[in-house]
Design an enzyme around this catalytic site. Structure first.
Site, PDB file in Angstrom:
ATOM      1  CE  LYS A 181      91.544  45.522   9.466  1.00  0.00           C
ATOM      2  NZ  LYS A 181      92.250  45.666  10.907  1.00  0.00           N
ATOM      3  CG  ASN A 182      89.828  48.628  11.772  1.00  0.00           C
ATOM      4  OD1 ASN A 182      90.346  47.458  11.681  1.00  0.00           O
ATOM      5  ND2 ASN A 182      90.842  49.594  11.189  1.00  0.00           N
ATOM      6  CB  CYS A 215     102.796  44.291  13.368  1.00  0.00           C
ATOM      7  SG  CYS A 215     102.074  45.964  13.344  1.00  0.00           S
ATOM      8  NE  ARG A 260      99.775  48.464  15.802  1.00  0.00           N
ATOM      9  CZ  ARG A 260      98.673  48.001  15.015  1.00  0.00           C
ATOM     10  NH1 ARG A 260      98.945  47.101  14.127  1.00  0.00           N
ATOM     11  NH2 ARG A 260      97.423  48.147  15.108  1.00  0.00           N
ATOM     12  CG  ASP A 294      94.348  52.356   9.220  1.00  0.00           C
ATOM     13  OD1 ASP A 294      93.326  52.109   9.651  1.00  0.00           O
ATOM     14  OD2 ASP A 294      95.404  52.339   9.725  1.00  0.00           O
ATOM     15  NE  ARG A 296      95.549  41.208   9.783  1.00  0.00           N
ATOM     16  CZ  ARG A 296      96.256  42.366  10.248  1.00  0.00           C
ATOM     17  NH1 ARG A 296      97.395  42.762   9.641  1.00  0.00           N
ATOM     18  NH2 ARG A 296      95.405  42.972  11.182  1.00  0.00           N
TER      19      ARG A 296
HETATM   20  C1  EPZ Z   1      93.311  50.804  15.286  1.00  0.00           C
HETATM   21  O1  EPZ Z   1      94.504  50.311  15.737  1.00  0.00           O
HETATM   22  C2  EPZ Z   1      93.031  50.092  13.930  1.00  0.00           C
HETATM   23  N1  EPZ Z   1      92.931  48.737  14.099  1.00  0.00           N
HETATM   24  C3  EPZ Z   1      94.505  50.488  13.118  1.00  0.00           C
HETATM   25  O2  EPZ Z   1      93.980  49.777  11.890  1.00  0.00           O
HETATM   26  C4  EPZ Z   1      94.381  51.852  13.127  1.00  0.00           C
HETATM   27  O3  EPZ Z   1      95.630  52.194  12.297  1.00  0.00           O
HETATM   28  C5  EPZ Z   1      94.677  52.777  14.502  1.00  0.00           C
HETATM   29  O4  EPZ Z   1      93.687  52.272  15.457  1.00  0.00           O
HETATM   30  C6  EPZ Z   1      94.741  54.109  14.341  1.00  0.00           C
HETATM   31  O5  EPZ Z   1      93.702  54.825  13.897  1.00  0.00           O
HETATM   32  C7  EPZ Z   1      91.738  48.474  14.686  1.00  0.00           C
HETATM   33  O6  EPZ Z   1      90.983  49.037  14.932  1.00  0.00           O
HETATM   34  C8  EPZ Z   1      91.510  46.673  14.724  1.00  0.00           C
HETATM   35  P1  EPZ Z   1      95.785  53.075  18.360  1.00  0.00           P
HETATM   36  P2  EPZ Z   1      95.131  50.443  17.539  1.00  0.00           P
HETATM   37  O7  EPZ Z   1      95.673  52.212  19.891  1.00  0.00           O
HETATM   38  O8  EPZ Z   1      93.761  50.363  18.431  1.00  0.00           O
HETATM   39  C9  EPZ Z   1     100.168  53.693  20.184  1.00  0.00           C
HETATM   40  C10 EPZ Z   1      94.437  48.574   9.784  1.00  0.00           C
HETATM   41  O9  EPZ Z   1      95.017  48.736   8.889  1.00  0.00           O
HETATM   42  N2  EPZ Z   1      99.963  53.015  21.464  1.00  0.00           N
HETATM   43  O10 EPZ Z   1      95.163  53.938  18.178  1.00  0.00           O
HETATM   44  O11 EPZ Z   1      96.105  49.356  17.746  1.00  0.00           O
HETATM   45  C11 EPZ Z   1     100.282  52.889  18.917  1.00  0.00           C
HETATM   46  O12 EPZ Z   1     101.738  52.350  19.134  1.00  0.00           O
HETATM   47  C12 EPZ Z   1      94.800  48.769  11.185  1.00  0.00           C
HETATM   48  O13 EPZ Z   1      93.096  48.363   9.774  1.00  0.00           O
HETATM   49  C13 EPZ Z   1     100.489  52.805  22.899  1.00  0.00           C
HETATM   50  O14 EPZ Z   1     101.521  53.388  22.836  1.00  0.00           O
HETATM   51  O15 EPZ Z   1      95.846  51.871  17.614  1.00  0.00           O
HETATM   52  C14 EPZ Z   1     100.201  53.868  17.883  1.00  0.00           C
HETATM   53  O16 EPZ Z   1     101.493  54.422  17.496  1.00  0.00           O
HETATM   54  C15 EPZ Z   1      96.499  49.183  11.394  1.00  0.00           C
HETATM   55  N3  EPZ Z   1      99.983  52.051  23.773  1.00  0.00           N
HETATM   56  C16 EPZ Z   1      99.095  54.753  18.668  1.00  0.00           C
HETATM   57  O17 EPZ Z   1      99.150  54.637  19.812  1.00  0.00           O
HETATM   58  C17 EPZ Z   1      98.936  51.298  23.596  1.00  0.00           C
HETATM   59  O18 EPZ Z   1      98.569  50.684  24.432  1.00  0.00           O
HETATM   60  C18 EPZ Z   1      97.838  54.772  17.980  1.00  0.00           C
HETATM   61  O19 EPZ Z   1      97.384  53.191  18.119  1.00  0.00           O
HETATM   62  C19 EPZ Z   1      98.149  51.565  22.394  1.00  0.00           C
HETATM   63  C20 EPZ Z   1      98.543  52.447  21.171  1.00  0.00           C
END
Ligand code: EPZ
Length: 426
Positions: free
Chosen positions: A22-23, A116, A121, A305, A397
């Site tokens: 998916k990712n 969520c 996020r 994850d 999903r």
């Molecule tokens: C990706 O989400 C994945 N989703 C997530 O998988 C995964 O848990 C995550 O990376 C971490 O590996 C997809 O690839 C579609 P991040 P993403 O930006 O990109 C904070 C699943 O179950 N943050 O690396 O949203 C955020 O709140 C999903 O498949 C900010 O503060 O993750 C988090 O605490 C869940 N500001 C941390 O960084 C921002 O602008 C990591 O988030 C962006 C993120």
């Protein structure tokens, strides 16, 4: 109603093919907007988030055909540059369309995805990187509008290795004149897969998988073909299910090289593991060992994850385990549902302590997010008696055929069709 009913304590045995990731596929689909032609993607998982991304691409004017696991996206003529709020609400990772859309159209509108159940996020890293690239980004009442006729490559810096923000920056940088160097990048496999795709398309990237990535625009144009790699989290989920039920399974098409930290954690629980290039075989121990300290980290550390699934798995060990969640501030929601199954879990801030006695009892539980729902299914497979996991639309999903897959491994699991069938024979 989207409930899954499970009769537990049945060891899983057999062989299964791992679905596409998916990712990995979602950013590649978003990146197809950069190509004024046809993108062919193989091994596309038939999951809800991909369906949502198809609707977004079609809304923008792309023509998408999707048979079985084969997808073709014709993005030659885009007609719109706004992602409707409804779609953003359905899938928060729609934010990753912003970068390629503004690169292609010179403008793009989307909305704050909102938090969520696993955390707030925000998308501030995404907005900052686009602004640093010279793209004007206006935010007003939850609406995000990006504009830039032309912009030049430059040096970009991430304060945190956000996966999505790294992906957005790379895709926006493909539309820049000259070279962009992005520092502090996420190193997740999904970044490597995205850059493989972009290079296939004619962009030029270097350094994917490290914390510094160089991006240049398109040189020439060819219709990219991309094969989605196996889903490392789905594979990890099924291995954990076999470990939790005392079974023995083999997964094919698994991205073994992307799963090292998960496989190490399973081995630490006492599982026997054997791997080949795309295959992993697991045999559960008679009694799972607890993990004194397991923490989630950015890649190549233990993936966030997999945290909820291990919270469930470690309830089946004998002894205390501690899990620390370093990536999302609210990702222990599943502990409350596991307690309904008899789990003894204390959550304090970013740390959960599992006092495990090696047993769970079936109960009616509720999925609140994708991986939490998968964790409850794993718990139900190991628990004594019957478990019903409600709201499994969250699970759909990201898991293409979780009940069919687990049934193939011998699980007694089915979708509960409606209220009348409260207690069918499983
Ligand atoms: C990706 O989400 C994945 N989703 C997530 O998988 C995964 O848990 C995550 O990376 C971490 O590996 C997809 O690839 C579609 P991040 P993403 O930006 O990109 C904070 C699943 O179950 N943050 O690396 O949203 C955020 O709140 C999903 O498949 C900010 O503060 O993750 C988090 O605490 C869940 N500001 C941390 O960084 C921002 O602008 C990591 O988030 C962006 C993120």
């Amino acid at each position: 109603m989207n409930d899954i009913q499970i009769l537990g304590e049945i060891p899983l045995y057999g062989e299964l093919c791992t679905q596409g990731s998916k990712n990995a596929v979602l950013p590649v689909m978003a990146a197809s907007l950069l190509h004024k032609g046809i993108t062919v993607i193989e091994n596309v998982p038939r999951i809800q988030d991909v369906r949502c991304m198809v609707k977004i691409l079609e809304k923008l004017g792309a023509v998408v055909s999707w048979q079985d696991h084969h997808m073709e996206i014709d993005a030659a003529h885009l007609t719109c540059s706004e992602i409707p709020l409804d779609y953003v609400k359905q899938m928060r990772s729609s934010i990753m369309v912003l970068g390629p859309l503004v690169a292609r159209m010179g403008q793009a509108v989307t909305y704050y995805p909102g938090g969520c159940s696993i955390g707030k996020r925000p998308v501030d890293y995404h907005v900052k990187l686009l602004r640093d690239l010279g793209i004007t980004v206006e935010e007003c009442d939850g609406r995000i509008e990006a504009k830039a006729e032309k912009y030049r490559g430059t040096g970009l810096y991430l304060d945190f290795p956000s996966v999505g923000a790294t992906e957005n920056a790379i895709m926006a940088a493909v539309g820049a004149e000259g070279e962009t160097v992005i520092h502090g990048c996420a190193k997740e496999p999904e970044i490597v897969e995205l850059c493989l795709f972009l290079d296939e398309m004619g962009a030029q990237t270097k350094g994917a998988g490290t914390d510094t990535i160089h991006v240049r625009g398109m040189e020439g144009k060819r219709d990219p073909h991309y094969h989605v790699c196996g889903d490392r989290i789905v594979a990890g989920t099924y291995l954990a299910a076999a470990a939790a039920t005392g079974g023995e399974i083999c997964l094919t098409d698994a991205p073994v090289s992307y799963m090292k930290s998960t496989l190490r954690a399973l081995a630490s629980c006492g599982c026997q593991l054997r791997t080949e290039e795309k295959k992993v075989w697991l045999k559960a121990p008679d009694r799972l060992k607890p993990l004194p300290f397991l923490e989630t980290e950015v890649y190549p550390g233990f993936p966030t994850d997999m945290q909820s699934v291990f919270l469930a798995l470690l309830c089946m060990a004998k002894g205390d385990s501690v899990i620390r969640e370093n990536i999302f501030e609210g990702r222990f929601e599943t502990a409350g549902e596991l307690r309904r199954m008899g789990a003894d879990i204390e959550v304090e801030g970013r740390q959960a302590r599992i006092h495990a006695g090696g047993r769970l009892r079936g109960a009616n539980v509720t999925a609140r997010d994708l991986r939490g729902g998968a964790a409850l299914i794993v718990a139900g497979l190991a628990a004594e008696g019957e478990t019903v996991v409600c709201h499994c639309e969250h699970v759909d999903r990201g898991y293409e055929r979780i009940t069919e897959d687990l049934s193939l491994l011998g699980a007694r699991i089915r979708r509960r069709k409606n209220q009348e069938e409260e207690h069918p024979v499983l």
